[in-house]
Design a protein around this motif. Structure first.
Motif, PDB file in Angstrom:
ATOM      1  N   THR A 139      -2.242  -0.357 -16.005  1.00 32.13           N
ATOM      2  CA  THR A 139      -1.133   0.576 -16.201  1.00 32.13           C
ATOM      3  C   THR A 139       0.153   0.068 -15.570  1.00 32.13           C
ATOM      4  O   THR A 139       1.236   0.167 -16.171  1.00 32.13           O
ATOM      5  N   LEU A 140       0.074  -0.499 -14.370  1.00 26.62           N
ATOM      6  CA  LEU A 140       1.270  -0.858 -13.612  1.00 26.62           C
ATOM      7  C   LEU A 140       1.730  -2.296 -13.835  1.00 26.62           C
ATOM      8  O   LEU A 140       2.934  -2.584 -13.748  1.00 26.62           O
ATOM      9  N   HIS A 160       5.753  -4.959 -14.176  1.00 25.24           N
ATOM     10  CA  HIS A 160       5.994  -5.779 -12.986  1.00 25.24           C
ATOM     11  C   HIS A 160       7.440  -6.245 -12.862  1.00 25.24           C
ATOM     12  O   HIS A 160       8.024  -6.196 -11.769  1.00 25.24           O
ATOM     13  N   SER A 198       9.500  -3.404 -11.723  1.00 24.96           N
ATOM     14  CA  SER A 198       9.090  -2.994 -10.374  1.00 24.96           C
ATOM     15  C   SER A 198       9.559  -4.002  -9.333  1.00 24.96           C
ATOM     16  O   SER A 198      10.028  -3.624  -8.257  1.00 24.96           O
ATOM     17  N   GLU A 233       4.905   5.658  -2.061  1.00 23.84           N
ATOM     18  CA  GLU A 233       4.962   5.104  -3.412  1.00 23.84           C
ATOM     19  C   GLU A 233       6.020   5.839  -4.234  1.00 23.84           C
ATOM     20  O   GLU A 233       6.066   7.072  -4.233  1.00 23.84           O
ATOM     21  N   GLU A 259       7.428   6.476  -8.017  1.00 21.89           N
ATOM     22  CA  GLU A 259       7.210   6.384  -9.459  1.00 21.89           C
ATOM     23  C   GLU A 259       8.513   6.776 -10.137  1.00 21.89           C
ATOM     24  O   GLU A 259       8.980   7.907  -9.995  1.00 21.89           O
ATOM     25  N   ASN A 309       7.108   1.181 -10.562  1.00 25.45           N
ATOM     26  CA  ASN A 309       6.359   1.730  -9.431  1.00 25.45           C
ATOM     27  C   ASN A 309       6.461   0.753  -8.271  1.00 25.45           C
ATOM     28  O   ASN A 309       6.149  -0.445  -8.440  1.00 25.45           O
ATOM     29  N   THR A 356       5.843  -4.435  -4.778  1.00 27.70           N
ATOM     30  CA  THR A 356       5.218  -4.030  -6.036  1.00 27.70           C
ATOM     31  C   THR A 356       3.784  -3.610  -5.751  1.00 27.70           C
ATOM     32  O   THR A 356       3.234  -3.913  -4.679  1.00 27.70           O
ATOM     33  N   ASP A 411       0.922  -3.845  -8.277  1.00 28.98           N
ATOM     34  CA  ASP A 411       0.423  -4.133  -9.624  1.00 28.98           C
ATOM     35  C   ASP A 411      -1.067  -4.433  -9.695  1.00 28.98           C
ATOM     36  O   ASP A 411      -1.612  -4.528 -10.792  1.00 28.98           O
TER      37      ASP A 411
END
Length: 498
Positions: free
Chosen positions: A186-187, A191, A194, A291, A293, A302, A317, A319
């Motif tokens: 998802t994250l 990258h 982020s 964190e 978002e 994120n 990050t 990730d």
């Protein structure tokens, strides 16, 4: 004899055997991996070398005493002990960290670091016109941004940074063992965005560092020179921003064995007795972080912030994919003005830690442990935002936080409980640190059952502490004295009967 047995705490309890269930799918305990690999020549030493390296969520420093203890458990095939490694109180861990600090302080790399970044007297500014990028790059990642260059950075266009890669994150140890985690599905695709956001939040934080040249970030015509101003600008331009106080079980190893995750928590003695036993409640050390978002028309990212074992207090990050047993919980979520305020405090925390690094470059591990661990900064801000602090352990030495430039952060750090001297932590902090409120969701074998017993005792007022080392020593002295007295009475009666 009954009195003596009571004094010594003798009891016929059967030895505790760590259960093997429940376990997440495709997961093995460290002991199972080492059962199979401990006989492989050189593997144990190779693994210990890997553990001694900086990790993202490492819960403690692998001090010589801890390395020695881990090697003893493996070579002695004490798999039960390995499943609860090390199981020490904070009082026992503290001296090993101090010893490790003295050893590392003599290391040439630390000496070179201190030479590159000579400290200044506490509370004073650098004798140079400005702190340089070279001075801070060991402690905060700024990406391509510089402290010496004024620039305006627009978030209106997509980030041009490269995407996610496992290069430098994942390494092969041989024998089917891999260290490091792969991508979070998802994250990881975000990258590039982020990483840009993390770099800019770090750079905006350092706008307040002595005489650094300020950088400005813009989004749809709104500008920002501080982290909290950027968050406010994002909200103003239609972005949603949620700041979460997140807790996880710290993954000490990040190992994978033949395609399976390896469960490797780091256990600490809470000094709370498990009801119905003489065992202390051992708890896996947790990891805490803030964190962000961000979702909206220009930025989708994120990022997290914490003070890590790498000595960096910075935005990062997030990730990689956590192993399932690590779990995860948002103890608090902040929005709107509260999200702006948490971001402001985190920015000031970043500068406070940078001042510490520049003033005390000789501290080993970047000051990790004497300046706190990941929990300290989060707990300090939690107390400011909610009136409570619910994290354990905290290790920051408040006496080091005396730079008048960081007065607000100094007070926050000093206000939270400290565990450096090994005092018994409050149950609220033990349970507050957990990444789950539903104990049945915890898949570390045996731990959920102990938690349920202790939580019930806490709620009904029957909670007991394990004896302190002072009490144990006192009982032994009393016991020895009683034995001596008993022997004297026996000798006296025999002589009298003659």
């Amino acid at each position: 004899m009954s009195i003596l047995l009571a004094l010594f705490g003798c009891r016929s309890d059967a030895p505790y055997v760590v259960p093997e269930e429940p376990m997440p799918a495709n997961t093995v305990m460290l002991s199972q991996m080492m059962r199979e690999l401990s006989a492989t020549p050189g593997f144990t030493d190779a693994m210990l070398v890997q553990l001694d390296k900086n990790g993202k969520k490492g819960p403690a420093l692998m001090t010589p005493a801890l390395v020695k203890r881990l090697r003893e458990l493996i070579l002695g095939k004490d798999w039960q002990g390995l499943d609860r490694f090390p199981g020490w109180t904070m009082r026992s861990i503290n001296p090993t960290v101090r010893v490790a600090g003295r050893v590392v302080a003599k290391d040439q790399s630390v000496t070179d670091l201190a030479a590159r970044h000579p400290g200044t007297p506490v509370g004073s500014k650098s004798t140079k016109s400005a702190v340089t990028t070279d001075q801070v790059k060991d402690y905060v990642d700024l990406g391509d941004y510089s402290l010496e260059k004024a620039e305006i950075v627009s978030l209106d266009a997509p980030s041009k940074l490269p995407g996610f890669t496992t290069d430098g994150l994942v390494s092969e140890l041989g024998a089917g063992v891999v260290r490091g985690d792969g991508e979070n599905a998802t994250l990881a695709p975000m990258h590039a965005e982020s990483q840009r956001l993390a770099d800019l939040l770090n750079r905006l934080s350092l706008n307040g560092l002595d005489d650094s040249v300020p950088v400005t970030v813009t989004v749809e015509g709104h500008s920002a020179k501080r982290p909290q101003e950027l968050v406010k600008a994002l909200m103003t331009t239609g972005h949603t921003v949620v700041v979460a106080d997140a807790r996880y079980f710290a993954n000490f190893g990040h190992f994978h064995y033949r395609g399976r995750d390896v469960m490797m928590p780091f256990w600490v003695d809470s000094q709370i007795r498990v009801p119905g036993t003489r065992r202390p409640l051992l708890v896996p050390v947790s990891h805490a972080e803030y964190e962000w978002e961000v979702r909206g028309p220009k930025v989708n990212a994120n990022v997290s912030w914490y003070f890590g074992i790498d000595g960096k207090a910075e935005f990062r990050t997030m990730d990689t994919q956590d192993q399932p047993w690590v779990l995860g919980r948002h103890a608090h979520e902040y929005r709107d003005a509260d999200a702006v305020e948490v971001t402001r405090l985190v920015g000031k925390m970043t500068i406070a830690y940078m001042h510490q690094h520049l003033e005390r470059p000789e501290l080993p591990f970047g000051g990790y442990y004497p300046l706190g661990v990941c929990q300290d900064g989060v707990a300090a801000i939690e107390r400011k935002m909610t009136g409570n602090d619910t994290l354990f352990p905290n290790t920051a030495d408040g006496a080091l936080f005396d730079d008048p430039r960081d007065a607000e952060i100094n007070e926050l750090i000093k206000a939270i409980p400290k565990d450096r001297e090994g005092g018994a932590p409050e149950p609220a902090r033990i349970f507050g640190s957990l990444p789950a409120t539903n104990f049945d969701s915890i898949t570390i074998p045996g731990f959920a059952a102990d938690l349920k017993l202790v939580h019930t005792a806490w709620q009904d007022g029957s909670l007991e502490r394990t004896p302190s080392w002072i009490r144990r020593v006192t009982l032994k002295i009393v016991g020895v004295a009683a034995l001596g007295m008993l022997a004297g009475i026996v000798v006296w009666r025999r002589r009298r009967n003659r």
